[in-house]
Design a protein around this motif. Structure first.
Motif, PDB file in Angstrom:
ATOM      1  N   LEU A 141       0.824  -1.200   0.000  1.00  0.00           N
ATOM      2  CA  LEU A 141       0.000   0.000   0.000  1.00  0.00           C
ATOM      3  C   LEU A 141       0.863   1.257   0.000  1.00  0.00           C
ATOM      4  O   LEU A 141       0.574   2.236  -0.697  1.00  0.00           O
ATOM      5  N   GLY A 142       1.952   1.240   0.770  1.00  0.00           N
ATOM      6  CA  GLY A 142       2.840   2.393   0.796  1.00  0.00           C
ATOM      7  C   GLY A 142       3.520   2.626  -0.530  1.00  0.00           C
ATOM      8  O   GLY A 142       3.634   3.769  -0.997  1.00  0.00           O
ATOM      9  N   LEU A 143       4.010   1.554  -1.166  1.00  0.00           N
ATOM     10  CA  LEU A 143       4.644   1.679  -2.472  1.00  0.00           C
ATOM     11  C   LEU A 143       3.663   2.222  -3.499  1.00  0.00           C
ATOM     12  O   LEU A 143       4.006   3.092  -4.322  1.00  0.00           O
ATOM     13  N   MET A 144       2.425   1.745  -3.464  1.00  0.00           N
ATOM     14  CA  MET A 144       1.419   2.226  -4.411  1.00  0.00           C
ATOM     15  C   MET A 144       1.092   3.696  -4.170  1.00  0.00           C
ATOM     16  O   MET A 144       0.880   4.462  -5.111  1.00  0.00           O
ATOM     17  N   GLY A 145       1.078   4.096  -2.891  1.00  0.00           N
ATOM     18  CA  GLY A 145       0.811   5.502  -2.591  1.00  0.00           C
ATOM     19  C   GLY A 145       1.893   6.416  -3.139  1.00  0.00           C
ATOM     20  O   GLY A 145       1.598   7.463  -3.736  1.00  0.00           O
ATOM     21  N   ASP A 146       3.147   6.035  -2.948  1.00  0.00           N
ATOM     22  CA  ASP A 146       4.246   6.839  -3.488  1.00  0.00           C
ATOM     23  C   ASP A 146       4.204   6.856  -5.008  1.00  0.00           C
ATOM     24  O   ASP A 146       4.388   7.902  -5.644  1.00  0.00           O
ATOM     25  N   THR A 147       3.987   5.690  -5.614  1.00  0.00           N
ATOM     26  CA  THR A 147       3.982   5.599  -7.075  1.00  0.00           C
ATOM     27  C   THR A 147       2.871   6.450  -7.669  1.00  0.00           C
ATOM     28  O   THR A 147       3.073   7.151  -8.674  1.00  0.00           O
ATOM     29  N   TRP A 148       1.710   6.405  -7.069  1.00  0.00           N
ATOM     30  CA  TRP A 148       0.576   7.210  -7.529  1.00  0.00           C
ATOM     31  C   TRP A 148       0.903   8.702  -7.461  1.00  0.00           C
ATOM     32  O   TRP A 148       0.781   9.427  -8.447  1.00  0.00           O
ATOM     33  N   SER A 149       1.341   9.167  -6.319  1.00  0.00           N
ATOM     34  CA  SER A 149       1.564  10.597  -6.122  1.00  0.00           C
ATOM     35  C   SER A 149       2.731  11.111  -6.945  1.00  0.00           C
ATOM     36  O   SER A 149       2.672  12.204  -7.522  1.00  0.00           O
ATOM     37  N   LEU A 150       3.813  10.338  -7.020  1.00  0.00           N
ATOM     38  CA  LEU A 150       4.959  10.764  -7.817  1.00  0.00           C
ATOM     39  C   LEU A 150       4.637  10.764  -9.300  1.00  0.00           C
ATOM     40  O   LEU A 150       5.138  11.604 -10.061  1.00  0.00           O
ATOM     41  N   GLY A 151       3.778   9.854  -9.725  1.00  0.00           N
ATOM     42  CA  GLY A 151       3.369   9.838 -11.119  1.00  0.00           C
ATOM     43  C   GLY A 151       2.525  11.036 -11.498  1.00  0.00           C
ATOM     44  O   GLY A 151       2.665  11.588 -12.600  1.00  0.00           O
TER      45      GLY A 151
END
Length: 895
Positions: free
Chosen positions: A589-599
């Motif tokens: 969940l944390g990795l997906m949150g970072d990936t979403w926001s950075l994208g």
């Protein structure tokens, strides 16, 4: 809890204006407190008598305030709003027996009343007594009335809501958190009704005219905003937790629906007595349920008398879900945490509000994890961090410890920085010093400051002493400056079975790509995928290295306790993506949150998030899929004005989510886990919003069959199914729901139906919902909620409507909320022209010092427009490539 400003019309015997010079507040220190009132007089005790007149929405009050004059003065200034003074008299040492009658001057802008004497008063103790009349409002601030209808007919109940600055509407007082005093409250009320306050009733006297005089025990020393009074057709249920009587109070006939809240409160109180090491000090702890709602809070931690709206207290058997059950527990745990962190020990000024709210949010999460591990709520900590970072990454953010001068600024302090970032920072610091050391520091802090006021450094000092680690410097970095750190993994090189990470600290921002980053000392936890041995370091001065055994890909922020974004180089991202299923759910969940926001800010391809979605197995943790459903819904909204591209995206999104719903099914199974039940409702809602024809048809079928087949619409699905039906309603269906709302006799269900009427996607029906909100039909506290709900689907329509009917809408929200309510309606707009509209509204109707929310709305609109213009083409191109590849795969398989 949450709170507001005051509209000030105070009547007095004198008409002159007297302005009190305000002393400027400062960032928290251990030696200085901030006050808006003069410091030459301090209250000690309030002996208060009230006679409410519910039918006329007025009340009579008498108060005798014992006070200490600390230095000679010819004036005494306190807070008062909407108060008409009839008389005032001062008694005390050196004063003749008849007392002194002062002149009274009221300043409506400063919200003060000043009592002026012919000669300076000597230092010493006095009693200032006054008779006055006040107003009962219809929105949730001050003393207010809630009208509702149940099976017994039309009812009116009274409650108080004082945080942050509305006790001054109920009693002339030093209405600031660091002016603590004790309170005696006596109320004359109808004999058939129940009166409730912070302390137990000590005496009831029937007066023979259909009224009774109720006297409550003296309160402990506390801040004015924690005082509570309630009156109505109530019933009460109780349990015992040690020496404390724990109670729930609700409208007659509904208290059984609060049984879970009652049992939860007992269990939480026991847990907190142990955690804090200081027993709860009052003889009783009630939780008082109220129909209706506020746009800005759900519950309030009045000491010994928590006020909670019914939708987060009662579990109505016809509509309650697993999520409702979890929410009831979480809110109770939050408010009970305040009984220590906020009530027993209170911040000195609103600058340090986070000491109350961030801590209560963190402790509620910790306690939910401990007492209900079956709910698996530990993963939700990532969602808390994401809420904070969404707000913290725009130009209008502010530090956790913030600068507050006015009532309106204090009202606006109740935001996701105070709550969610405060909670996330505490979680990070607890992880840094260790859970036992953190608890020991908290115990020291509570014992050292009981019944007093503090600033943030008082907490850091005690935690540092308990932990033996330099906590203060790190805490200052994260609480005294705004923003989100970003850790760049510059390289990950393996030599000799050791991987060395080179890390560089920057700053994540959504709207300032060229911003010079601030500096933080960042506690970092890294862990090789497949390893059980995390490595810890503090990255300072903007860079650092970490060494880990082995050559596996390394995950930074393992366990997700850190408050920072992590940006990996492309080869590292690919390696972690390929091992995605080996990560713990919290790290997924944390990795997906970072990936979403950075994208979305173009620091990596936005399509990377969609690659992770495709890598997520259908049987992944339910909360992972719940998060995916929410983010796919957000992307869908960006395609709002492009039907062709939206159709392509929806095909992809439905293709990801529909198999997950098929796996868990529409109907609950025996012994099903709570997260699965929550996911079912989330998926039905998300797929309905995405236009999934099968889900919409199933929802309509179940709704149509409900009257003849109760199993078609079980309680756990009722609100969700009706939500899909309402969202896609035609005029006939909308009228059917409207008819149900009008005849419904359960306030909780009735409120829910009016919210559903406002959730339609049809513009014409949305306009009908807005028009309905201006009538008396929905109820005084539901009208603003209807406008807010319309704004979720139609932000531009809702904002324009509210501004066009501002005079009426102002009466539907509490007086402190106007600077927030209107701008928030526009936040989801994708129209650049809305920026000018919001700013024009703010310039015309919001004082310059209170425009933070309006400027935040502007920042979010500009960010959304940028995402649509720059990021959606990347997503669309990815969808197009994937579509071509999928067609090729099908052709290959066909050959």
């Amino acid at each position: 809890m949450h709170r507001y400003l005051v509209s000030a019309i105070a009547l007095a015997l004198a008409s002159a204006s007297f302005t009190v010079a305000a002393q400027p507040p400062s960032v928290s220190t251990a030696v200085q407190t901030t006050t808006q009132l003069p410091r030459n007089v301090r209250p000690v005790h309030y002996a208060l008598e009230v006679v409410p007149h519910a039918s006329s929405l007025t009340f009579d009050g008498k108060v005798a305030i014992t006070l200490d004059v600390l230095e000679p003065t010819a004036t005494i200034t306190l807070n008062a709003v909407d108060i008409a003074f009839a008389s005032a008299r001062l008694a005390g040492a050196g004063v003749e027996a008849s007392g002194i009658v002062p002149r009274i001057l009221v300043d409506t802008q400063e919200q003060t009343a000043t009592f002026i004497f012919d000669a300076p008063l000597a230092t010493g103790r006095y009693v200032l007594a006054m008779d006055y009349r006040g107003k009962i409002g219809t929105q949730a601030n001050g003393l207010f009335a809630i009208d509702y209808e149940n099976r017994a007919g039309k009812q009116r109940a009274l409650y108080t809501q004082f945080e942050n600055s509305d006790a001054r509407k109920f009693v002339p007082s030093w209405d600031e958190p660091n002016h603590k005093a004790t309170f005696d409250l006596t109320a004359t009320v109808p004999s058939a009704q129940m009166a409730v306050s912070n302390m137990p009733v000590t005496q009831t006297t029937e007066l023979g005219d259909g009224t009774k005089r109720v006297r409550f025990a003296q309160s402990p020393r506390m801040s004015t905003y924690l005082l509570f009074f309630g009156l109505g057709d109530f019933e009460r249920a109780t349990l015992q937790a040690g020496d404390t009587e724990v109670g729930v109070i609700a409208q007659t006939g509904s208290v059984a629906q609060a049984q879970f809240a009652l049992e939860s409160s007992r269990d939480v109180l026991r847990e907190y007595n142990d955690y804090f090491g200081v027993p709860y000090p009052l003889p009783k702890l009630d939780n008082i349920g109220s129909p209706g709602r506020s746009q800005f809070f759900g519950a309030m931690e009045n000491w010994g008398a928590i006020y909670t709206f019914e939708y987060v207290l009662l579990l109505d058997p016809t509509i309650a879900t697993q999520a409702d059950r979890e929410n009831v527990f979480s809110v109770a745990a939050h408010e009970i945490a305040h009984q220590w962190f906020g009530d027993l020990v209170t911040m000195s000024w609103w600058d340090d509000l986070w000491l109350n709210e961030g801590f209560a949010s963190w402790l509620a999460g910790r306690t939910t994890e401990k007492l209900h591990p079956e709910w698996n709520t530990a993963v939700a900590a990532v969602d808390v961090r994401e809420r904070a970072m969404r707000r913290d990454a725009v130009v209008t953010t502010h530090p956790v410890v913030q600068h507050v001068e006015t009532v309106d600024q204090a009202s606006q302090a109740f935001d996701s920085i105070t709550y969610s970032k405060g909670e996330a920072v505490i979680r990070m610091l607890e992880g840094y010093v260790g859970a036992e050391a953190w608890r020991d520091g908290v115990r020291r802090y509570i014992k050292a400051n009981a019944y007093g006021n503090t600033v943030s450094d008082d907490l850091w000092r005690e935690v540092e002493a308990a932990a033996g680690k330099p906590v203060t410097a790190i805490a200052h970095d994260f609480t005294l400056q705004p923003g989100v750190p970003m850790i760049r993994v510059e390289s990950a090189r393996c030599e000799g079975d050791t991987t060395t990470l080179v890390l560089k600290q920057g700053e994540f921002t959504k709207d300032r790509p060229d911003k010079v980053p601030l500096r933080w000392r960042v506690p970092v936890i890294a862990q090789a995928i497949g390893s059980d041995s995390p490595v810890r370091a503090v990255i300072s001065e903007g860079e650092g290295t970490m060494s880990l055994p082995g050559c596996a890909p390394v995950l930074v922020n393992a366990g997700q306790s850190g408050y920072y974004r992590t940006l990996y180089a492309p080869e590292q991202r690919a390696a972690i993506r390929d091992r995605f299923t080996q990560l713990r759910a919290v790290d997924q969940l944390g990795l997906m949150g970072d990936t979403w926001s950075l994208g979305l800010v173009e620091l990596q391809p936005a399509s990377d998030y969609l690659d992770l979605v495709r890598a997520t197995p259908v049987d992944a943790d339910p909360q992972i899929w719940g998060s995916v459903a929410g983010r796919l819904g957000e992307l869908d909204d960006f395609y709002r004005d492009d039907a062709t591209q939206q159709a392509a995206f929806r095909a992809f999104a439905i293709g990801q989510l529909a198999p997950v719903l098929a796996r868990i099914g529409w109907d609950a199974r025996p012994g099903e886990a709570g997260p699965v039940a929550n996911l079912r409702n989330t998926l039905i809602t998300a797929l309905g919003a995405l236009g999934d024809a099968d889900v919409i048809a199933q929802a309509r079928r179940r709704h149509a069959a409900a009257d003849r087949d109760p199993a078609a619409l079980p309680a756990a699905l009722r609100t969700t199914v009706l939500g899909v039906v309402a969202q896609h309603a035609d005029a006939a269906t909308w009228e059917q729901l409207h008819a149900q709302a009008k005849v419904e006799k359960t306030p909780l269900v009735k409120d829910n139906l009016y919210a559903l009427l406002s959730s339609t996607r049809d513009v014409a029906l949305a306009r009908r919902a807005l028009a309905l909100s201006l009538t008396d039909e929905p109820g005084a506290t539901n009208s603003a909620a209807m406008i807010r709900t319309v704004s979720n689907q139609h932000p531009d329509l809702a904002f324009d409507f509210a501004v066009a009917h501002r005079e009426q809408v102002d009466g539907m929200i509490d007086s402190a909320s106007t600077s927030r309510f209107y701008p928030i309606l526009a936040t989801n707009s994708l129209d650049p022209a809305m920026v000018g509209k919001v700013r024009a509204y703010a310039q015309a109707h919001i004082v310059e010092s209170s425009r933070r929310v309006s400027e935040t709305a502007v920042a979010n609109i500009l960010y959304r427009v940028g995402v649509r213009e720059r990021v959606l083409p990347v997503v669309s191109a990815w969808l197009s490539r994937r579509g071509s590849a999928a067609r090729g795969d099908i052709a290959e398989r066909a050959r």
